[in-house]
Design a protein around this motif. Structure first.
Motif, PDB file in Angstrom:
ATOM      1  N   VAL A   7      96.730 -23.282  22.905  1.00 56.11           N
ATOM      2  CA  VAL A   7      97.478 -23.650  21.700  1.00 56.11           C
ATOM      3  C   VAL A   7      97.957 -25.089  21.847  1.00 56.11           C
ATOM      4  CG1 VAL A   7      99.428 -23.097  20.203  1.00 56.11           C
ATOM      5  CG2 VAL A   7      98.235 -21.260  21.429  1.00 56.11           C
ATOM      6  N   THR A   8      97.521 -25.960  20.923  1.00 57.95           N
ATOM      7  CA  THR A   8      97.983 -27.355  20.961  1.00 57.95           C
ATOM      8  C   THR A   8      99.254 -27.454  20.116  1.00 57.95           C
ATOM      9  OG1 THR A   8      96.693 -28.083  19.049  1.00 57.95           O
ATOM     10  CG2 THR A   8      95.602 -28.169  21.210  1.00 57.95           C
ATOM     11  N   ARG A   9     100.248 -28.190  20.666  1.00 55.20           N
ATOM     12  CA  ARG A   9     101.560 -28.214  20.030  1.00 55.20           C
ATOM     13  C   ARG A   9     102.045 -29.628  19.805  1.00 55.20           C
ATOM     14  NH1 ARG A   9     104.591 -25.719  24.135  1.00 55.20           N
ATOM     15  NH2 ARG A   9     106.319 -25.542  22.704  1.00 55.20           N
ATOM     16  N   GLY A  10     101.116 -30.509  19.402  1.00 60.05           N
ATOM     17  CA  GLY A  10     101.471 -31.894  19.086  1.00 60.05           C
ATOM     18  C   GLY A  10     102.178 -32.549  20.264  1.00 60.05           C
ATOM     19  N   ALA A  11     103.288 -33.246  19.967  1.00 60.59           N
ATOM     20  CA  ALA A  11     104.025 -33.964  21.014  1.00 60.59           C
ATOM     21  C   ALA A  11     104.669 -33.022  22.027  1.00 60.59           C
ATOM     22  CB  ALA A  11     105.081 -34.850  20.370  1.00 60.59           C
ATOM     23  N   ALA A  12     104.654 -31.714  21.754  1.00 59.82           N
ATOM     24  CA  ALA A  12     105.201 -30.736  22.715  1.00 59.82           C
ATOM     25  C   ALA A  12     104.138 -30.284  23.720  1.00 59.82           C
ATOM     26  CB  ALA A  12     105.784 -29.538  21.970  1.00 59.82           C
ATOM     27  N   GLY A  13     102.919 -30.808  23.611  1.00 62.63           N
ATOM     28  CA  GLY A  13     101.900 -30.515  24.623  1.00 62.63           C
ATOM     29  C   GLY A  13     101.042 -29.304  24.297  1.00 62.63           C
ATOM     30  N   VAL A  14     100.698 -28.558  25.328  1.00 66.49           N
ATOM     31  CA  VAL A  14      99.700 -27.486  25.203  1.00 66.49           C
ATOM     32  C   VAL A  14     100.194 -26.255  25.963  1.00 66.49           C
ATOM     33  CG1 VAL A  14      97.258 -26.918  25.576  1.00 66.49           C
ATOM     34  CG2 VAL A  14      97.955 -29.314  25.405  1.00 66.49           C
ATOM     35  N   THR A  15      99.971 -25.071  25.390  1.00 72.62           N
ATOM     36  CA  THR A  15     100.238 -23.829  26.120  1.00 72.62           C
ATOM     37  C   THR A  15      98.921 -23.072  26.254  1.00 72.62           C
ATOM     38  OG1 THR A  15     102.446 -23.739  25.182  1.00 72.62           O
ATOM     39  CG2 THR A  15     101.637 -21.731  26.191  1.00 72.62           C
TER      40      THR A  15
ATOM     41  N   PRO B 237     102.187 -30.649  29.723  1.00 74.71           N
ATOM     42  CA  PRO B 237     103.010 -31.499  28.866  1.00 74.71           C
ATOM     43  C   PRO B 237     102.159 -32.533  28.138  1.00 74.71           C
ATOM     44  CG  PRO B 237     103.295 -32.081  31.183  1.00 74.71           C
ATOM     45  CD  PRO B 237     102.399 -30.877  31.155  1.00 74.71           C
ATOM     46  N   ALA B 238     102.653 -33.008  26.997  1.00 78.23           N
ATOM     47  CA  ALA B 238     101.958 -34.101  26.309  1.00 78.23           C
ATOM     48  C   ALA B 238     102.138 -35.372  27.119  1.00 78.23           C
ATOM     49  CB  ALA B 238     102.526 -34.273  24.910  1.00 78.23           C
ATOM     50  N   VAL B 239     101.179 -36.292  26.974  1.00 83.51           N
ATOM     51  CA  VAL B 239     101.328 -37.620  27.561  1.00 83.51           C
ATOM     52  C   VAL B 239     102.240 -38.406  26.616  1.00 83.51           C
ATOM     53  CG1 VAL B 239     100.104 -39.723  28.223  1.00 83.51           C
ATOM     54  CG2 VAL B 239      99.029 -37.492  28.579  1.00 83.51           C
TER      55      VAL B 239
ATOM     56  N   ASP C 264      99.753 -42.410  14.097  1.00 86.71           N
ATOM     57  CA  ASP C 264      99.024 -41.573  13.136  1.00 86.71           C
ATOM     58  C   ASP C 264      98.318 -40.485  13.937  1.00 86.71           C
ATOM     59  OD1 ASP C 264      97.357 -40.424  11.266  1.00 86.71           O
ATOM     60  OD2 ASP C 264      96.020 -42.163  11.078  1.00 86.71           O
ATOM     61  N   THR C 265      98.789 -39.240  13.773  1.00 91.39           N
ATOM     62  CA  THR C 265      98.237 -38.166  14.611  1.00 91.39           C
ATOM     63  C   THR C 265      96.932 -37.595  14.059  1.00 91.39           C
ATOM     64  OG1 THR C 265      99.578 -36.514  13.502  1.00 91.39           O
ATOM     65  CG2 THR C 265     100.510 -37.497  15.492  1.00 91.39           C
ATOM     66  N   THR C 266      96.401 -38.171  12.950  1.00 92.11           N
ATOM     67  CA  THR C 266      95.096 -37.723  12.447  1.00 92.11           C
ATOM     68  C   THR C 266      94.068 -37.857  13.570  1.00 92.11           C
ATOM     69  OG1 THR C 266      95.704 -38.724  10.365  1.00 92.11           O
ATOM     70  CG2 THR C 266      93.427 -38.009  10.567  1.00 92.11           C
ATOM     71  N   GLY C 267      93.328 -36.794  13.791  1.00 93.42           N
ATOM     72  CA  GLY C 267      92.278 -36.862  14.809  1.00 93.42           C
ATOM     73  C   GLY C 267      92.720 -36.380  16.176  1.00 93.42           C
ATOM     74  N   ALA C 268      94.030 -36.126  16.375  1.00 87.97           N
ATOM     75  CA  ALA C 268      94.501 -35.691  17.707  1.00 87.97           C
ATOM     76  C   ALA C 268      93.864 -34.356  18.088  1.00 87.97           C
ATOM     77  CB  ALA C 268      96.019 -35.593  17.730  1.00 87.97           C
ATOM     78  N   GLY C 269      93.890 -33.403  17.154  1.00 88.41           N
ATOM     79  CA  GLY C 269      93.312 -32.091  17.440  1.00 88.41           C
ATOM     80  C   GLY C 269      91.805 -32.182  17.673  1.00 88.41           C
ATOM     81  N   ASP C 270      91.129 -33.028  16.902  1.00 84.21           N
ATOM     82  CA  ASP C 270      89.676 -33.177  17.080  1.00 84.21           C
ATOM     83  C   ASP C 270      89.360 -33.854  18.415  1.00 84.21           C
ATOM     84  OD1 ASP C 270      89.131 -31.929  14.684  1.00 84.21           O
ATOM     85  OD2 ASP C 270      89.055 -33.793  13.538  1.00 84.21           O
TER      86      ASP C 270
HETATM   87  P1  ADP Z   1      96.226 -30.951  15.328  1.00 87.16           P
HETATM   88  O1  ADP Z   1      95.875 -32.385  15.064  1.00 87.16           O
HETATM   89  O2  ADP Z   1      95.058 -30.015  15.230  1.00 87.16           O
HETATM   90  O3  ADP Z   1      97.435 -30.455  14.603  1.00 87.16           O
HETATM   91  P2  ADP Z   1      97.915 -31.356  17.654  1.00 87.16           P
HETATM   92  O4  ADP Z   1      98.799 -32.179  16.775  1.00 87.16           O
HETATM   93  O5  ADP Z   1      98.502 -30.175  18.345  1.00 87.16           O
HETATM   94  O6  ADP Z   1      96.593 -30.904  16.901  1.00 87.16           O
HETATM   95  O7  ADP Z   1      97.341 -32.374  18.768  1.00 87.16           O
HETATM   96  C1  ADP Z   1      96.438 -31.971  19.769  1.00 87.16           C
HETATM   97  C2  ADP Z   1      96.926 -32.453  21.131  1.00 87.16           C
HETATM   98  O8  ADP Z   1      96.978 -33.900  21.130  1.00 87.16           O
HETATM   99  C3  ADP Z   1      98.337 -32.006  21.502  1.00 87.16           C
HETATM  100  O9  ADP Z   1      98.334 -30.752  22.159  1.00 87.16           O
HETATM  101  C4  ADP Z   1      98.782 -33.102  22.450  1.00 87.16           C
HETATM  102  O10 ADP Z   1      98.309 -32.888  23.774  1.00 87.16           O
HETATM  103  C5  ADP Z   1      98.105 -34.349  21.846  1.00 87.16           C
HETATM  104  N1  ADP Z   1      99.059 -35.019  20.922  1.00 87.16           N
HETATM  105  C6  ADP Z   1      99.128 -34.875  19.571  1.00 87.16           C
HETATM  106  N2  ADP Z   1     100.159 -35.596  19.062  1.00 87.16           N
HETATM  107  C7  ADP Z   1     100.746 -36.214  20.121  1.00 87.16           C
HETATM  108  C8  ADP Z   1     101.860 -37.108  20.269  1.00 87.16           C
HETATM  109  N3  ADP Z   1     102.600 -37.493  19.224  1.00 87.16           N
HETATM  110  N4  ADP Z   1     102.167 -37.534  21.538  1.00 87.16           N
HETATM  111  C9  ADP Z   1     101.435 -37.152  22.602  1.00 87.16           C
HETATM  112  N5  ADP Z   1     100.380 -36.310  22.529  1.00 87.16           N
HETATM  113  C10 ADP Z   1     100.030 -35.843  21.308  1.00 87.16           C
END
Ligand code: ADP
Length: 286
Positions: free
Chosen positions: A199-207, A218-220, A226-232
């Protein structure tokens, strides 16, 4: 035999920036217009290729300029596009995006050719990675064949949709974000049905829920623009590292660093890191 086959969508994103979103029936004048490549399949294929995996993309585009552009872009990234079918009479998939000055958006996705994707052209790979922007029946067929051939199957259930039991039965890893995990009934429900749930949790990292064991990465720490593309980025790099034979925890660490990098650069494809960029983020934090 490829490291990673990505079965998924390819879209052209049409982005209009306006001061505010129009009401129904209203016309507003836009400030800026841009087009860029998108679709989770294409993005994740590029993410895997940029960190060095040999990648095949399986999907469909229309017989139009947008489709030719998307195929060319993937090929320029070193991706095998023989499985990206060119279909007659249906346009390439498009996402029509309006963004206001506060960053709020309205999006219409027209799947177009993506709705015609079958799994018939999926070449053999160590890892098969798919999302849900194409017909789920194609994913079920491809995963069933991949499992029989001894490949690892990775599902990014995005956008969230009910997952048939026959799909979960042939899925090795499922990688939802927090929102998708909740819509699918929660990580613990999923982990009862698939060996590994990431499970990806954005800035909260991954479980990670790995056969009854749960751990977190933990997240780096980065300054996100712009978090577009982070999940991809995460999914493509996870598949690439698993295909290279790396263990799950190291692969997740690389994927999280790739996601962090993607959140520091605007857009999806432009934000996907190379192996050198991922290594320098990992080196900087450990
Ligand atoms: P999605 O884009 O599908 O919603 P997430 O936002 O969970 O996916 O991002 C995927 C992964 O990218 C996260 O689990 C985390 O490791 C990394 N990530 C995303 N946003 C950040 C952030 N603001 N700072 C650090 N790492 C991030």
């Amino acid at each position: 035999m490829f490291d990673v086959t990505v079965l998924g969508s390819a879209n052209l994103d049409l982005v209009a920036s306006t001061s505010r979103l129009p009401h129904p029936g209203e016309t507003v004048v836009g400030r800026r217009y841009r087009e860029h490549a998108g679709g989770k399949g294409l993005n994740q294929a590029v993410a895997a290729a940029r960190v060095g995996a040999s990648v095949a993309l399986v999907g469909a585009v229309g017989d139009d300029e947008a489709g030719r552009r998307l195929r060319r872009l993937a090929a320029d990234e070193g991706i095998d596009v023989a499985g990206v079918e060119i279909v007659d009479g249906i346009p390439t998939g498009r996402a029509m995006i309006t963004v206001d000055a506060d960053g709020q958006n309205c999006i219409v996705v027209v799947p177009g050719a993506n709705a015609t994707v079958t799994a018939d052209r999926s070449p053999a790979a160590t890892v098969l990675l798919a999302q849900l922007e194409i017909p789920i029946a194609a994913v079920v067929r491809a995963f069933t064949a991949a499992r029989a051939a001894g490949s690892m199957t990775v599902l990014n259930p995005a956008p969230a949709a009910p997952l048939p039991g026959e799909l979960l039965a042939v899925t090795d890893l499922v990688v939802p974000n927090e929102h998708e995990a909740e819509l699918l009934g929660g990580a613990s429900a999923l982990s009862g049905r698939v060996d590994v749930v990431v499970v990806t949790r954005g800035a909260a990292g991954v479980t990670v829920h790995d056969r009854g064991e749960t751990w977190s990465e933990p997240a780096v720490a980065v300054t996100a623009v712009d978090t577009t593309g982070a999940g991809d980025a995460f999914c493509g790099v996870l598949a690439a590292r698993l295909a290279s034979g790396e263990g799950l925890s190291d692969a997740v660490r690389w994927a999280a660093a790739a996601g962090a990098h993607a959140s520091t650069v605007a857009g999806a494809v432009p934000s996907l890191p190379t192996a050198t960029q991922v290594r320098s983020l990992l080196g900087a934090t450990r």
